[in-house]
Each structure stands twice: as C-alpha cells, then as structure tokens.
Design a protein around this motif. Structure first.
Motif, short mmCIF file in Angstrom:
data_model
loop_
_atom_site.label_atom_id
_atom_site.label_comp_id
_atom_site.label_asym_id
_atom_site.label_seq_id
_atom_site.Cartn_x
_atom_site.Cartn_y
_atom_site.Cartn_z
N ALA A 119 57.56 -16.68 31.86
CA ALA A 119 57.12 -18.01 32.30
C ALA A 119 56.76 -18.89 31.11
O ALA A 119 57.08 -20.09 31.08
CB ALA A 119 55.94 -17.87 33.26
N ARG A 123 58.64 -22.35 30.05
CA ARG A 123 57.90 -23.61 29.90
C ARG A 123 58.22 -24.27 28.57
O ARG A 123 58.39 -25.50 28.50
CB ARG A 123 56.39 -23.36 29.99
N THR A 124 58.31 -23.49 27.52
CA THR A 124 58.63 -24.04 26.20
C THR A 124 59.99 -24.72 26.20
O THR A 124 60.16 -25.83 25.69
CB THR A 124 58.59 -22.93 25.14
N ALA A 127 60.17 -27.90 28.46
CA ALA A 127 59.33 -29.01 27.99
C ALA A 127 60.10 -29.95 27.07
O ALA A 127 59.68 -31.11 26.88
CB ALA A 127 58.11 -28.46 27.26
N ALA A 207 65.65 -26.34 33.52
CA ALA A 207 64.76 -25.19 33.73
C ALA A 207 65.54 -23.98 34.25
O ALA A 207 65.39 -22.87 33.73
CB ALA A 207 63.65 -25.57 34.70
N THR A 350 63.82 -28.84 37.19
CA THR A 350 62.50 -28.71 36.57
C THR A 350 61.81 -27.41 37.01
O THR A 350 62.24 -26.72 37.93
CB THR A 350 61.62 -29.90 36.95
N LEU A 351 60.68 -27.14 36.36
CA LEU A 351 59.96 -25.89 36.59
C LEU A 351 59.45 -25.74 38.01
O LEU A 351 59.30 -24.61 38.50
CB LEU A 351 58.78 -25.79 35.61
N GLU A 352 59.17 -26.82 38.69
CA GLU A 352 58.59 -26.73 40.02
C GLU A 352 59.52 -26.04 41.01
O GLU A 352 59.07 -25.57 42.07
CB GLU A 352 58.20 -28.12 40.53
N HIS A 356 59.86 -17.47 40.02
CA HIS A 356 59.68 -16.46 38.98
C HIS A 356 59.91 -15.05 39.51
O HIS A 356 60.35 -14.16 38.78
CB HIS A 356 58.28 -16.57 38.38
#
Length: 377
Positions: A119, A123-124, A127, A207, A350-352, A356
């Motif tokens: 995770a 994120r890195t 971003a 993402a 995107t991450l949303e 995971h």
C-alpha cells in the motif's frame, strides 16, 4: 472451441458441455481485451458469447480484416481474430475450498506478503501527477524504484529505450541463484501510466494501471529477498508499455538466443488491484509455450488463495506478448474482467478504487509459484 468433432471431444474432456452455435466456423471471431469498447464501436456485429474480456462474434472475414485496432488515443484497445480451432480461448476455474490457515502453512513466504508495504509503495507511485513514459515524473518513479530494489540487495541497472523520437527507460534488478541450472525466473510490470482522453501532459495517476503491478514487483522483491533459490531472480519494470510495448519489445530484442533459452518463465503483472467481479478473480493469460507455468500458477492460486481463476491462451497487448512471440514462457496475471474497469487511462484511476485484498491474493499466488519456479539451492 470449434473444430473437428473427434478433436473437440478430446479437447473438451471433463469440461461442461459446450453451447452449440449454428454459425459457419469461418464467421466466428474472438474479440480480445475489451469487449465493451468493441460493442460501442461496432453495435451492428452480433455477439454470440460474452465473457467480458472475450467476445465471440459473428463477422464476415472480409469485414473483420477492415476493423482496425484503436490507437492509444482511444480507450482502451481490443483485437479481433478468427476463432482458432481446437483451442480453449477462455476458461473459469472455481477457487479451492481449503481454509485460510491451511493455505498459510503451505507457503509461508506467500502468506507473509506485506499489505502495508504494498500500500505504501502504491501510494508513492500514484502520488506522482503522471508517469507518462517520456515525462520527468517517470524518471522520478524509476529512480525511486531503483533505490528500493538496491536497498533490498538487488543489483540494478537501467536500459534506454527509443520512443517516438525520444526515449524512456527499463529498470532491471537481479539476484543470482545459488547453484541451479543457470536459468532465470523473471517478474515484470510496466511502470508508466497514461491519460488517453486528455493527452500526455494530463494527470495520469495510474493507481491500478499499472501502479499496482509495479508495486507488486517490489512486493515480490521483499518477499523473496532472502529466499535461497537455485535459479536467478530478475525483476524488470518497463517503460513505454502504453505506447505499444516499447520497453518489453526492446528488452527481448536485446537478448541473444542463449539468454532467451535461459529464461525458465516470466510472470507479468498488469492491473492487479481493482475488483470487477463479485468474487475475487484473476485471469492468467499465456500461450502454448507457457502452458506449464500457467497451470502451476493456477494450482498455486487454488492452494494458497481464495481466488477464482480464469485462464486463456489468447495473449494480447501487455508485456508478456514480446516474450511469447520469442518462444519464451510468459504468463500475464491480471484482475478478472479487467475490461469492465473504465477508469484506466484516465485521471480517475486513483487509489480510492483499489482493492488491496485482491492485490494481496494475486501477489500470494505469484509468490507461491515463484518459490517453486526458483527451486531450492
């Protein structure tokens, strides 16, 4: 499947009886990768069978030859091919009923894949405003990934790849085996992202496509950094995938025949973190050259995860294809029904939207297989 009745009986042995379609075999075509986009572009073509990523359609051969695959300006790509005889194009296998505690004992390295580290890496990557192959941000991502891999003890190097009058890079990280047969097992993913709707300069967090696969390569590196494998472990992050598999094509072209023959198998991760089906599902896509690796990955999924497994021998449009074209065993591991994910190649990837838990299951499958493929020193 189509073909001679006797061969069909042998190919279909043990499978559910097929649906019979009264259409001449010459008119049967398979649409690969994004059936929905094909349907939007060609609503006049009758769809006979719908399996999401794959469609069987009724199409005159002359008309099929005039259908041009979309360019990178369109979202996303598909291919149209004659339905091959005596070939299982797509198959779904249910998950095994083994309890989670049994799966964890079976392969501790697979069970120990770190959700938190995956995770954080994702994120890195997400971003960054974009990871377009020719952008400064792509180089930032590549340098960061190189730092992570070298910190884990892998020897790293970069490879320059020509791309549309400019260039991008591949990142290669290696850990030698400990006395095996001189062969290597590769784990690959593309690092770049793209926004085809708004252009190269537009936001492309990527993402899922393919921050998830790139972060997955780093997760594999962590899980296997101390594994005493007999074979070499080689990790490759490609640039230029979204423009036409430039990084992987260049990588394979640079291998001489001896180097190609030393590759035991390639596991490619492209989009492993979005749930598009009610049950967590993975698609394993390969070709005849990679049938053994595909079956071993499917077995690993059943032994160590709760994944529903889909398999196909119709490879298309990801970084496993150049390896297969060269006769090198390679398998794509990708989220099931990936064509239903209409956020890829846009600013909305995107991450949303990341699941995971699905990514972790696919990574556990891959790590369990890789432990077997690398062998014990």
């Amino acid at each position: 499947m189509t073909g001679a009745p006797a061969q069909l009986e042998r190919t279909a042995a043990g499978r559910t009886p097929a649906e019979r379609i009264g259409v001449p075999a010459a008119r049967l075509h398979v649409v690969i990768q994004n059936g929905r986009q094909f349907q939007q572009a060609h609503p006049e073509v009758p769809v006979l069978l719908d399996r999401g990523r794959y469609l069987v359609v009724d199409l005159d051969p002359a008309e099929a030859g005039r259908i041009v695959e979309p360019s990178e300006r369109h979202l996303p790509c598909f291919g149209v091919r004659p339905l091959p005889a005596n070939t299982v194009v797509f198959e779904q296998r249910p998950p095994a009923p083994a309890p989670a505690e049994t799966r964890a004992v079976a392969e501790p390295r697979a069970a120990a894949v770190s959700r938190d580290a995956f995770a954080a890496d994702l994120r890195t990557l997400a971003a960054l405003r974009t990871r377009h192959s020719t952008s400064p941000e792509f180089r930032t991502a590549l340098d960061w990934a190189e730092g992570v891999l070298s910190g884990l003890g892998f020897a790293t190097r970069t490879q320059t790849v020509a791309l549309h009058g400019g260039s991008t890079q591949n990142l290669i990280a290696e850990r030698p085996g400990r006395g095996g047969d001189g062969r290597a097992v590769l784990v690959t993913a593309h690092l770049d992202s793209i926004n085809v709707r708004d252009g190269a300069a537009a936001p492309a967090p990527g993402a899922d496509d393919n921050g998830s696969g790139a972060a997955g390569v780093l997760a594999v590196a962590r899980a296997l950094r101390d594994h005493p494998g007999a074979r070499d472990l080689r990790l490759v992050l490609f640039g230029g995938e979204e423009q036409g598999l430039f990084g992987s094509r260049h990588y394979v072209a640079e291998l001489d025949q001896a180097a190609r023959e030393r590759i035991h198998a390639v596991v490619n991760m492209d989009m492993i973190a979005c749930r598009n089906t009610p049950a967590p599902t993975v698609l394993l896509e390969g070709a005849a050259a990679s049938q053994a690796a595909l079956e071993e990955l499917a077995a690993a999924a059943q032994a160590h995860t709760s994944l529903t497994v889909q398999t196909s021998l119709m490879p298309f449009n990801s970084d496993h294809v150049p390896f297969l074209d060269a006769g090198i065993p390679a398998v794509l591991t990708i989220e099931g029904a990936d064509g239903a994910n209409d956020r890829i190649h846009t600013a909305a990837d995107t991450l949303e939207h990341v699941d995971h838990d699905l990514a972790l299951e696919i990574l556990r499958m891959n790590v369990a297989y890789l432990v077997q493929a690398l062998g014990q020193a």
